[in-house]
Design a protein around this motif. Structure first.
Motif, PDB file in Angstrom:
ATOM      1  N   ALA A 324       1.271  -1.267   0.005  1.00  0.00           N
ATOM      2  CA  ALA A 324       0.451  -0.009   0.168  1.00  0.00           C
ATOM      3  C   ALA A 324       0.679   1.069   0.338  1.00  0.00           C
ATOM      4  O   ALA A 324       1.807   1.340   0.489  1.00  0.00           O
ATOM      5  CB  ALA A 324      -0.921   0.013   1.190  1.00  0.00           C
ATOM      6  N   SER A 345      -4.431   6.933   0.618  1.00  0.00           N
ATOM      7  CA  SER A 345      -3.839   6.036   0.353  1.00  0.00           C
ATOM      8  C   SER A 345      -4.036   4.789  -0.359  1.00  0.00           C
ATOM      9  O   SER A 345      -5.290   4.882  -0.995  1.00  0.00           O
ATOM     10  CB  SER A 345      -3.902   4.677   1.754  1.00  0.00           C
ATOM     11  OG  SER A 345      -5.060   4.451   2.242  1.00  0.00           O
ATOM     12  N   LEU A 346      -3.690   4.354  -1.204  1.00  0.00           N
ATOM     13  CA  LEU A 346      -3.546   3.159  -2.343  1.00  0.00           C
ATOM     14  C   LEU A 346      -2.934   2.108  -2.436  1.00  0.00           C
ATOM     15  O   LEU A 346      -2.179   2.138  -2.110  1.00  0.00           O
ATOM     16  CB  LEU A 346      -3.734   4.126  -3.872  1.00  0.00           C
ATOM     17  CG  LEU A 346      -2.329   3.924  -4.019  1.00  0.00           C
ATOM     18  CD1 LEU A 346      -1.830   3.276  -4.915  1.00  0.00           C
ATOM     19  CD2 LEU A 346      -2.554   5.515  -4.936  1.00  0.00           C
ATOM     20  N   LEU A 357      -5.236   6.399 -11.304  1.00  0.00           N
ATOM     21  CA  LEU A 357      -6.410   6.215 -10.037  1.00  0.00           C
ATOM     22  C   LEU A 357      -5.986   7.584 -10.049  1.00  0.00           C
ATOM     23  O   LEU A 357      -5.247   8.367  -9.028  1.00  0.00           O
ATOM     24  CB  LEU A 357      -5.576   5.334  -9.054  1.00  0.00           C
ATOM     25  CG  LEU A 357      -5.094   4.504  -9.475  1.00  0.00           C
ATOM     26  CD1 LEU A 357      -5.048   3.158  -8.460  1.00  0.00           C
ATOM     27  CD2 LEU A 357      -6.748   3.668 -10.005  1.00  0.00           C
ATOM     28  N   ILE A 359      -7.107   8.983  -5.792  1.00  0.00           N
ATOM     29  CA  ILE A 359      -7.621   8.669  -4.464  1.00  0.00           C
ATOM     30  C   ILE A 359      -8.210  10.181  -3.787  1.00  0.00           C
ATOM     31  O   ILE A 359      -8.084  11.323  -3.593  1.00  0.00           O
ATOM     32  CB  ILE A 359      -6.491   8.243  -3.937  1.00  0.00           C
ATOM     33  CG1 ILE A 359      -5.671   7.151  -4.871  1.00  0.00           C
ATOM     34  CG2 ILE A 359      -6.555   8.455  -2.255  1.00  0.00           C
ATOM     35  CD1 ILE A 359      -6.604   6.508  -5.418  1.00  0.00           C
ATOM     36  N   ARG A 391      -5.513   3.732   6.894  1.00  0.00           N
ATOM     37  CA  ARG A 391      -5.733   2.556   6.321  1.00  0.00           C
ATOM     38  C   ARG A 391      -6.073   1.293   7.605  1.00  0.00           C
ATOM     39  O   ARG A 391      -7.144   1.496   8.476  1.00  0.00           O
ATOM     40  CB  ARG A 391      -4.703   1.676   5.219  1.00  0.00           C
ATOM     41  CG  ARG A 391      -5.093   2.240   3.988  1.00  0.00           C
ATOM     42  CD  ARG A 391      -4.561   1.960   3.030  1.00  0.00           C
ATOM     43  NE  ARG A 391      -4.815   0.067   2.694  1.00  0.00           N
ATOM     44  CZ  ARG A 391      -4.905  -1.235   2.870  1.00  0.00           C
ATOM     45  NH1 ARG A 391      -3.727  -0.935   4.063  1.00  0.00           N
ATOM     46  NH2 ARG A 391      -5.253  -1.943   2.300  1.00  0.00           N
ATOM     47  N   SER A 413      -8.311  15.666  -3.472  1.00  0.00           N
ATOM     48  CA  SER A 413      -8.368  14.448  -4.358  1.00  0.00           C
ATOM     49  C   SER A 413      -6.730  14.450  -5.140  1.00  0.00           C
ATOM     50  O   SER A 413      -6.143  15.226  -5.515  1.00  0.00           O
ATOM     51  CB  SER A 413      -8.999  13.773  -5.038  1.00  0.00           C
ATOM     52  OG  SER A 413      -9.405  14.825  -6.490  1.00  0.00           O
TER      53      SER A 413
END
Length: 486
Positions: A324, A345-346, A357, A359, A391, A413
């Motif tokens: 992550a 987080s991704l 992406l 996020i 997370r 974002s």
């Protein structure tokens, strides 16, 4: 029709214009050896009855016009263009005139990539240095009886041949297309039309076949030479090991309250994951001022980063956690006040390929106006001691994670673009797709499409088998038609 003219022009063939005839006839105007050579050629032309061409003439690779034409070319269409360092270097490089020393074959065997180039090496190699020969086919489109004025000269065709043997003709041969048009800005608004045709002799089939055979031999030798430099043995991971390589880019951040943003990120490797000793698992972008795009303020970072990691299977029954990427967005103003703008987080994509992406992020807040006033006047705001709290905290050992009472606020974002590559010995096995639980990727939880199909088929077979067993265990009178009708 009386103005129609046709000329057959060869490569680097010099056809003098009326201006050049008037100029080079006077020997005192000749300054260079090329000028004196043109003076002699024009004298011979005058003795032979004068030049055959009227409006069509050429500028070869050695004429002054070729130098001036390249120097006057602009990079953009702006009237107030300021040439960059690279544009100035390219404008000053005479690619066709430089003394290119032959490159020895032994020098190419040492290095393909220069890892620590010097400043002098960068300056000398940051420009295109492919030798090029240029030729211009011109047209003198002045009024009848007023030939020889430079303002009426127009470029009809540009032909370039580089050192690799590539011929560029601009504009192209007409062929089945209509004629090209040139409209003059004057009182009469004259329109000239011209066509360009390839008048070269056709190559005989025997010569064309011999040329193709020579090219194939040349290409095969060059391919063998490159393969000898690179080698055929590539580093492969150990059996049961997956190598994950990510070329990432932090593209932009949008929707935040303050300006001058920067992003701090780091990668968390779960158990059974490792990385090379030289690999940096964290980074900080540059401070970027935002630009209004639509309704949002967008900061374009375009910050590249590279991640390389290995997964080693130890327990076949357990499914691994995927790495992550944690990040936080901060702002820094003129008074050196920094503020936390958001956390996010991704999880790295489990499938190879290109992934973009976006996020969303959040930040912790305190109740009351004092905290907001402190954030506005002196900077600073509540922030996380451990970024993994975004997370699942790294110190969490329980079964249920509760964040009741923790107040946050939605912010902007961040957009990521990730290029993911996976390498494993399982890809080389011909039976890897059939032996579903033998490949590394399928042990990682069935991320491949084939494993998903096999899992569905197996579940369907198990359900069908249970249904047949249930039907066989029931009494026959319950499933007979007479019993059902009663």
């Amino acid at each position: 029709e009386e103005e129609e003219e046709e000329a057959l022009v060869g490569w680097q063939e010099k056809l003098f214009s009326q201006f050049e005839v008037d100029l080079y006839q006077n020997e005192s105007a000749c300054q260079t050896p090329l000028d004196r050579q043109y003076h002699e050629e024009i004298r011979k032309l005058e003795k032979a009855g004068g030049r055959k061409n009227c409006r069509i003439f050429t500028y070869t690779d050695h004429d002054r016009f070729t130098n001036l034409e390249e120097l006057c070319q602009k990079v953009t269409d702006s009237d107030h263009e300021v040439p960059s360092y690279l544009a100035e270097r390219m404008a000053n490089v005479r690619r066709r005139r430089q003394d290119r020393r032959p490159v020895e074959v032994s020098s190419l065997k040492s290095k393909i990539i220069t890892w620590e180039p010097s400043e002098e090496f960068i300056k000398n190699n940051h420009v295109i240095n492919t030798p090029v020969q240029t030729m211009y086919i011109m047209g003198d489109l002045g009024p009848y009886g007023k030939l020889g004025h430079r303002e009426y000269e127009h470029v009809l065709c540009t032909i370039k041949v580089d050192g690799n043997g590539v011929i560029t003709v601009k504009p192209d041969f007409n062929g089945t297309k209509g004629a090209y048009r040139i409209e003059l800005d004057g009182e009469k608004r004259e329109v000239w039309q011209y066509t360009i045709e390839n008048a070269s002799a056709q190559v005989q089939p025997e010569e064309e076949e011999r040329e193709q055979r020579m090219f194939r031999d040349l290409y095969s030798r060059h391919r063998d030479y490159l393969s000898g430099l690179v080698g055929t043995e590539f580093e492969m991971p150990l059996p049961g090991t997956l190598r994950l390589f990510v070329n990432g880019e932090i593209v932009s951040a949008q929707g935040y309250e303050y300006n001058n943003l920067y992003v701090h990120f780091f990668l968390e490797l779960p158990n059974q994951w490792s990385s090379p000793p030289f690999q940096q698992l964290s980074g900080v972008t540059q401070t970027c001022a935002t630009k209004t795009v639509g309704w949002d303020k967008v900061a374009h970072f375009c910050y590249p980063f590279t991640l390389e990691m290995f997964y080693t299977q130890e327990d076949e029954d357990s499914l691994p956690q995927w790495p992550a990427l944690y990040f936080e967005v901060l702002s820094l103003d003129f008074w050196q006040r920094y503020r936390v703008e958001g956390y996010g987080s991704l999880v790295l994509p489990t499938s190879p390929g290109v992934h973009e992406l976006t996020i969303p992020t959040w930040r912790p807040v305190e109740l009351g106006t004092v905290a907001e006033m402190r954030r506005f006047f002196i900077g600073g705001s509540p922030e996380l001691e451990d970024l993994t709290y975004v997370r699942i905290p790294s110190t969490f050992k329980g079964k249920r994670l509760s964040r009741f009472g923790f107040r946050t606020e939605t912010t902007g974002s961040v957009t990521f673009r990730l290029y993911c590559l996976q390498q494993s010995r399982a890809f080389l096995e011909s039976s890897a797709l059939r032996q579903r639980m033998q490949s590394v990727l399928d042990r990682l939880g069935g991320f491949s499409q084939q494993s998903s199909v096999y899992n569905v088929l197996e579940a369907f077979q198990r359900a069908r088998r249970r249904m047949q067993e249930a039907r066989e265990s029931l009494p026959q009178d319950l499933i007979s038609p007479s019993a059902s009708s009663m």
